[in-house]
Design an enzyme around this catalytic site. Structure first.
Site, mmCIF file in Angstrom:
data_model
loop_
_atom_site.group_PDB
_atom_site.id
_atom_site.type_symbol
_atom_site.label_atom_id
_atom_site.label_comp_id
_atom_site.label_asym_id
_atom_site.label_seq_id
_atom_site.Cartn_x
_atom_site.Cartn_y
_atom_site.Cartn_z
ATOM 1 N N GLU A 122 4.439 8.998 -4.074
ATOM 2 C CA GLU A 122 5.416 8.990 -2.517
ATOM 3 C C GLU A 122 6.333 7.466 -3.430
ATOM 4 O O GLU A 122 6.445 6.560 -1.702
ATOM 5 C CB GLU A 122 3.570 7.834 -1.753
ATOM 6 C CG GLU A 122 3.622 9.400 -1.250
ATOM 7 C CD GLU A 122 2.744 8.554 0.187
ATOM 8 O OE1 GLU A 122 2.579 7.473 1.240
ATOM 9 O OE2 GLU A 122 1.951 9.480 1.191
ATOM 10 N N GLU A 168 0.762 -1.052 0.381
ATOM 11 C CA GLU A 168 0.133 0.222 -0.230
ATOM 12 C C GLU A 168 1.280 1.498 -0.155
ATOM 13 O O GLU A 168 1.279 2.280 1.277
ATOM 14 C CB GLU A 168 -0.824 0.014 0.962
ATOM 15 C CG GLU A 168 -0.104 -0.067 2.780
ATOM 16 C CD GLU A 168 -1.598 0.192 3.830
ATOM 17 O OE1 GLU A 168 -2.251 1.178 3.894
ATOM 18 O OE2 GLU A 168 -1.142 -0.977 4.860
#
Length: 789
Positions: free
Chosen positions: A542, A533
């Site tokens: 990210e 995730e």
């Protein structure tokens, strides 16, 4: 910070709906209400009231000053033999308005001054083409602003321009407002603007110009064609000249006929302080009571969803001062004794029960009829509206337990992950795929090797174990986590909740050696299902692609799978003046504020682009698919050597890069259609992800998550794990109607970090096949705040 509505005494009754703050404005009022009158107005249900800063005496004094000046000029011209058409000497001194006296105002400091909204004189004309009128009007505004500021006023309402035709007049007005804000340096300044110039609802107020030259009338004739965005254009000029000051707001006059949605959304994005509703907007229902149309109700309900709930001001509605005064005379003498005052108070308590004013009663009814707050409008989520947060750097920083806890509070995301893992395990058996635990001695081993990379506090690990139990799939599970503090938490959770079924490894996933298979001494195997995730608000921001590059070498080929399987980034140009003002206020302490992609729950905004043939409001920028079959980090190392990425001046597109991460660079060029004119302050970024797509060919819908505004309800309703990302512009970009916005964006890398660069251009069509460029932004770059690999 909680909404001010939560502080209202009514919030206990209507805590699951926005609270209405209802104020009263009487355009004919020239004197401040007395304490007794103000108290009686509160008794009738109003919570605030406007107060004129100056009175009729001051108006008469200013008019006399102007008339005397006109006579002096005429006399001067006559003495020099000038005709009426000949211009007088421009160096002649103009009139100077003397300071206020106690006869010019009934406003004085009081205990409740903060609850009064000061209303500046409506008879001034800051836009006047007559330099004498505009100069005197500016002087009057400054005198009133200074005195209201001295008295402790929190808000000063200034009537907006009466016409939008003259750009010079609007510029004059804007400059005067900026000066007044400097004079009243502690008060908020609120511009009273119409939503649009609706015929029949023009302000009919005696002005300086109409008083001095009655034959000219109050206003020019009404246009036949209505320009819906002309009033907004004037407001945009005013707030631009005032540099998007955080003390400048709008009091929006609701029209009799509600306009189309694009204009409603445009004003929704603006810093609304008041919604003013005139008496003429109300209609009488069958019972003879005031009411509003369904369109007005929907508009109010929409605007009341803002974090800073706008106050409602009923204009020309409510008891007049003389009516309040008559009631006061009935209930008490002017100078009662203590005994008389006590007796009058007892009688009033017995005989006078305050009744809500009819219009206030109806607004309280509307308050109760509002839709209740949804799951996405909890106090916590509401507090995040338009609140800027720098994006996380999970590779460079270790997160705290409280941050993990916030993410884990979203069941929708983990339900979708569990569904994807469950389907993957079920289809593994259906398709009779081999497992990585198979050996020559046991070629049909049923155990799947599952790895959760970046386990955090373990929510995905729990979902993998549950999916295995639901499907009856035997698994060997590894959980990787680089955060040493989270690793301690995982160790305890493995003992208490997971029965030591999980093999925990404290490592950066990119440096993991692979799973040491159980029952096979010293054998390092492959991973069948890799679960992560790592997604950010823009999908890849990210560094999910870079992280997966470092671990996917351990995936079994060709049957190993990654969850998520793919993700796409999407963009849309938006108008969000609140965020632009917020970022502008941060520049002093953060010079990179305008080149930082901010994570923010966008709310008070306007999506300026409209859907058109081949042009969506939200458009895909790029996509990442996993696993990557070529140009992986291990493939690059095999060709160039493991130390190649540390060599400068290599083959990468960026100076000093070797190209090891070049396959994760991206570029897009998108075209958005804008039929109405407006201004943009940045780009809103979103993502969608396919967690698992069926491999059986049975036509199953893929398991997805999305934060796209037009897809989230269909794919992952009420998911709150990710807010959108905002790429700001250093300067607002204005565009005319029927234009196209060309958005260029790059995802750049130099093998040690990743950043974005973005540029917006405006093109207008001047012919069937010809466009011209009418505006553009600077090239923005987040390199100085890049995400570190």
């Amino acid at each position: 910070m909680a909404s001010s509505g939560n502080l209202s005494p009514e919030s206990e009754s209507f805590e699951n709906r926005p609270v209405f703050y209802i104020g009263q404005h009487d355009p004919a009022r020239t004197e401040v209400l007395t304490d007794e009158q103000y108290g009686q107005l509160l008794d009738s249900g109003f919570r605030s009231v406007t107060a004129p800063i100056t009175n009729k005496h001051f108006f008469d004094r200013v008019v006399e000053l102007l008339r005397n000046h006109q006579k002096e000029r005429e006399q001067w011209s006559q003495e020099r033999g000038l005709t009426a058409t000949q211009q007088a000497n421009p160096s002649l001194p103009g009139p100077v308005v003397p300071t206020l006296t106690d006869k010019d105002t009934s406003l004085f400091p009081s205990n409740y001054i903060g609850s009064l909204a000061m209303y500046s004189s409506p008879w001034i004309d800051l836009c006047s083409p007559d330099p004498l009128i505009s100069s005197v009007s500016r002087q009057v505004l400054n005198l009133e602003a200074a005195y209201a500021n001295f008295c402790g006023a929190r808000t000063i309402i200034v009537p907006g321009p009466r016409q939008d035709d003259s750009s010079s007049g609007i510029a004059q007005y804007a400059r005067a407002i900026r000066e007044a804000m400097h004079v009243a340096n502690r008060a908020n300044v609120i511009i009273h603007m119409p939503m649009y110039r609706e015929p029949g609802l023009e302000e009919k107020v005696e002005t300086l110009a109409s008083t001095l030259a009655p034959k000219n009338g109050l206003e020019a004739g009404t246009k036949k064609e209505i320009d819906l965005f002309s009033a907004w254009d004037s407001w945009n000029t005013i707030r631009s000249v005032c540099n998007y000051s955080m003390r400048l707001f709008v009091a929006l006059r609701i029209p009799r006929r509600v306009p189309a949605k694009p204009l409603q959304e445009r004003w929704f994005a603006e810093p609304l302080h008041y919604l003013t509703i005139g008496n003429e907007i109300f209609q009488l229902n069958r019972a003879g009571h005031p009411s509003l149309s369904r369109h007005h109700q929907d508009l109010i309900n929409r605007y009341m969803r803002l974090r800073s709930v706008p106050w409602l001001i009923l204009e020309g509605v409510g008891p007049r001062p003389e009516e309040l005064g008559a009631l006061a005379n009935q209930t008490a003498s002017e100078f009662p004794t203590l005994a008389e005052a006590d007796q009058a108070l007892k009688e009033r308590r017995r005989s006078h029960t305050p009744a809500l004013h009819a219009h206030v009663g109806y607004m309280r009814y509307l308050e109760r009829q509002q839709p209740a707050f949804s799951a996405m409008e909890t106090p916590t989520l509401t507090n995040f509206q338009d609140w800027l947060q720098p994006p996380l750097q999970p590779l460079a920083d270790n997160l705290e337990s409280a941050t993990y806890e916030v993410f884990e509070g979203d069941p929708v995301k983990y339900d979708q992950y569990e569904k994807a893992i469950t389907e993957a395990m079920m289809e593994w058996g259906e398709l009779k795929k081999p497992t990585s635990t198979a050996t020559p001695e046991n070629p049909s081993s049923p155990e799947l090797v599952v790895t959760v990379a970046g386990a955090g506090r373990g929510p995905l690990v729990s979902r993998v174990l549950r999916a295995a139990e639901i499907t009856g799939t035997p698994i060997q599970i590894w959980a990787l986590e680089k955060n040493q503090d989270a690793y301690v938490y995982l160790l305890r959770k493995n003992k208490v909740e997971w029965g030591n079924k999980v093999t925990l490894v404290k490592t950066d996933m990119r440096g993991w050696e692979g799973p040491r298979l159980k029952g096979q001494q010293g054998v390092i195997g492959k991973v069948d299902i890799l679960v992560t995730e790592l997604l950010g608000s823009f999908g890849d921001n990210e560094l999910s692609p870079e992280c997966l590059d470092g671990i996917q070498q351990h995936l079994a080929r060709p049957h190993g799978m990654s969850i998520p399987h793919s993700y796409t980034a999407h963009l849309s140009p938006i108008s969000t003046p609140r965020l632009f003002a917020d970022i502008s206020s941060r520049v002093v302490g953060d010079p990179n504020a305008f080149e930082t992609p901010w994570v923010v729950r966008l709310f008070a905004l306007d999506y300026v682009a409209q859907k058109a043939p081949g042009r969506g409001r939200f458009q895909q920028a790029w996509e990442f698919v996993h696993p990557v079959e070529v140009a992986r980090a291990d493939d690059f190392a095999a060709v160039h050597g493991k130390a190649a990425k540390y060599v400068t001046g290599g083959v990468g597109s960026m100076a000093g890069a070797t190209g090891a991460n070049e396959h994760n660079a991206r570029h897009c060029h998108l075209t958005f259609a804008c039929p109405t004119r407006g201004v943009i302050h940045g780009l809103a970024g979103f993502f969608e992800s396919v967690l698992y797509a069926s491999q059986t060919g049975a036509g199953k819908e893929p398991v997805e998550i999305s934060i796209l505004p037009d897809q989230i309800d269909r794919k992952s309703k009420d998911m709150i794990s990710w807010f959108p990302i905002f790429f700001p512009l250093k300067k607002p970009l204005y565009f005319p109607q029927d234009t196209e916005l060309e958005v260029s964006m790059w995802r750049q890398t130099d093998d040690t970090k990743v950043w974005y660069e973005w540029l917006v251009e405006v093109y207008a069509w001047v012919g069937p096949n010809t466009r011209v460029k009418v505006g553009a932004t600077d090239l923005h770059s987040s390199r100085k705040v890049a995400c570190l690999m």
